[in-house]
Design an enzyme around this catalytic site. Structure first.
Site, short mmCIF file in Angstrom:
data_model
loop_
_atom_site.label_atom_id
_atom_site.label_comp_id
_atom_site.label_asym_id
_atom_site.label_seq_id
_atom_site.Cartn_x
_atom_site.Cartn_y
_atom_site.Cartn_z
N SER A 1 0.68 -1.18 -0.37
CA SER A 1 -0.30 0.03 0.24
C SER A 1 0.64 1.02 0.40
CB SER A 1 -0.55 0.21 1.27
OG SER A 1 -2.06 1.07 1.04
N ASP B 1 -5.42 -3.80 -2.09
CA ASP B 1 -4.65 -3.56 -1.12
C ASP B 1 -3.98 -4.80 -0.75
OD1 ASP B 1 -3.07 -2.35 1.55
OD2 ASP B 1 -4.12 -0.25 0.92
#
Length: 348
Positions: free
Chosen positions: A42, A156
């Site tokens: 991320s 993510d």
């Protein structure tokens, strides 16, 4: 050990708290450590990719210049997509900084971690365009739209790998450093610098705008009813506490005490759920691949979408990283090479 010590760096997920990664990198380099490999999930993938490409200073200057209004303007709001934000405006700015660069052409090994939603497994990007790897890794579920690549729906990296230590196993380094962004502050206090304004709430502004354009976000009474019914009266019980009360499931209810039920917005429910899940996964992964130095950034240092608070989070990363290195007894190689003098002024 002479010369710069070689560090393999793992950068965790955590939204805007990931600005702390920049401060961590600054401190490592100032102390003479050489980063020879980086893996990130991320925001960690974003910062790590920019550092590997030599563009982190450009990004830092831009991030520090962002105001709360700038952040709101950069959010590509979507009503129908499987995520409230497209993030294309932000990614376009990152692409301008990176240029056409591929992971295999970077001067240091770099891994961006994403999650294949269909297969339910982590995906490591170690080849291909850096910007595509970053885009896949930052797709926070329910917030940033997933990235579709070669038939895969990618989200993510922090969903399954909040602190990606495993990709660093093959990196030839003297020590590993992990920066996690979801540490619990047991005292309930934020460790952010004191000049942080508690009134700065870009998430609230974003939610307010989104409510006006999306009718489906108006059923907040459902969330309130769920929280009111199942909200924890004692959300983080300490087994060492000695108090009388009834045990219902895993919760301790103390009779006679008026306990305020925590209130969560729709976004807060989702965000907190991800935090809990990622913190649990991180504990298991750290048991398998423990870093030599572990820097813990508290999850309440700032909200996940507080992207206008770069300066404060960078400073927090600097402070926490410096403390972690000191606790581990790791001074800069230059300082270690200087022999201390005894009381007579002669080298010892």
């Amino acid at each position: 050990m002479t010369g710069p010590r070689r560090v393999a760096l793992a950068l965790g997920s955590g939204g805007a708290r990931g600005y702390a990664h920049i401060g961590a990198i600054q401190v490592l380099e100032e102390r003479g450590f050489e980063i020879v490999g980086v893996a990130g999930s991320s925001m960690g993938a974003l910062v790590g990719g920019l550092h590997a490409a030599g563009k982190l200073d450009d990004f830092t200057r831009w991030a520090i210049s962002l105001t709360q209004l700038d952040v709101v303007r950069l959010l590509d709001l979507s009503v129908s997509a499987p995520g409230a934000i497209h993030a294309e405006k932000i990614l376009q700015r990152v692409r301008e900084m990176l240029g056409e660069i591929r992971i295999e052409d970077l001067p240091i090994p770099y891994t961006a971690v994403a999650t294949d939603l269909a297969a339910g497994r982590s995906v490591w990007f170690q080849r291909g365009p850096v910007d595509a790897a970053i885009r896949a890794s930052i797709a926070i579920p329910g917030v940033i739209t997933p990235y579709v690549l070669n038939g895969r729906v990618l989200a993510d990296g922090g969903v399954l790998d909040p602190l990606p230590m495993a990709p660093l196993v093959s990196v030839s380094a003297d020590l590993t450093v992990g920066i996690s962004l979801s540490a619990e502050d047991r005292d309930g206090r934020s460790l952010a610098p004191e000049n942080v304004s508690a009134d700065s709430r870009p998430v609230d502004e974003w939610v307010a705008r989104f409510r006006r354009s999306a009718a489906q976000l108006r059923d907040l009474d459902i969330v309130r009813s769920v929280v009111g019914r199942f909200g924890a009266a004692h959300t983080d019980p300490d087994p060492s506490d000695e108090q009388d009360g009834q045990v219902i499931g895993d919760q301790t209810v103390v009779e006679g005490d008026a306990v305020a039920v925590p209130k969560f917005s729709r976004f807060a429910v989702m965000n907190r759920s991800l935090d809990v899940m990622q913190a649990t996964l991180a504990r298991y992964q750290l048991a398998a691949y423990p870093p030599d130095v572990h820097v813990r950034v508290p999850r309440n240092a700032c909200r996940s979408l507080d992207f206008h608070r770069a300066a404060e989070m960078i400073e927090l990363g600097r402070v926490l990283t410096g403390s972690a290195l000191d606790d581990a007894g790791l001074v800069s190689p230059a300082a270690a090479a200087v022999s201390p003098a005894d009381s007579d002024g002669r080298p010892t």
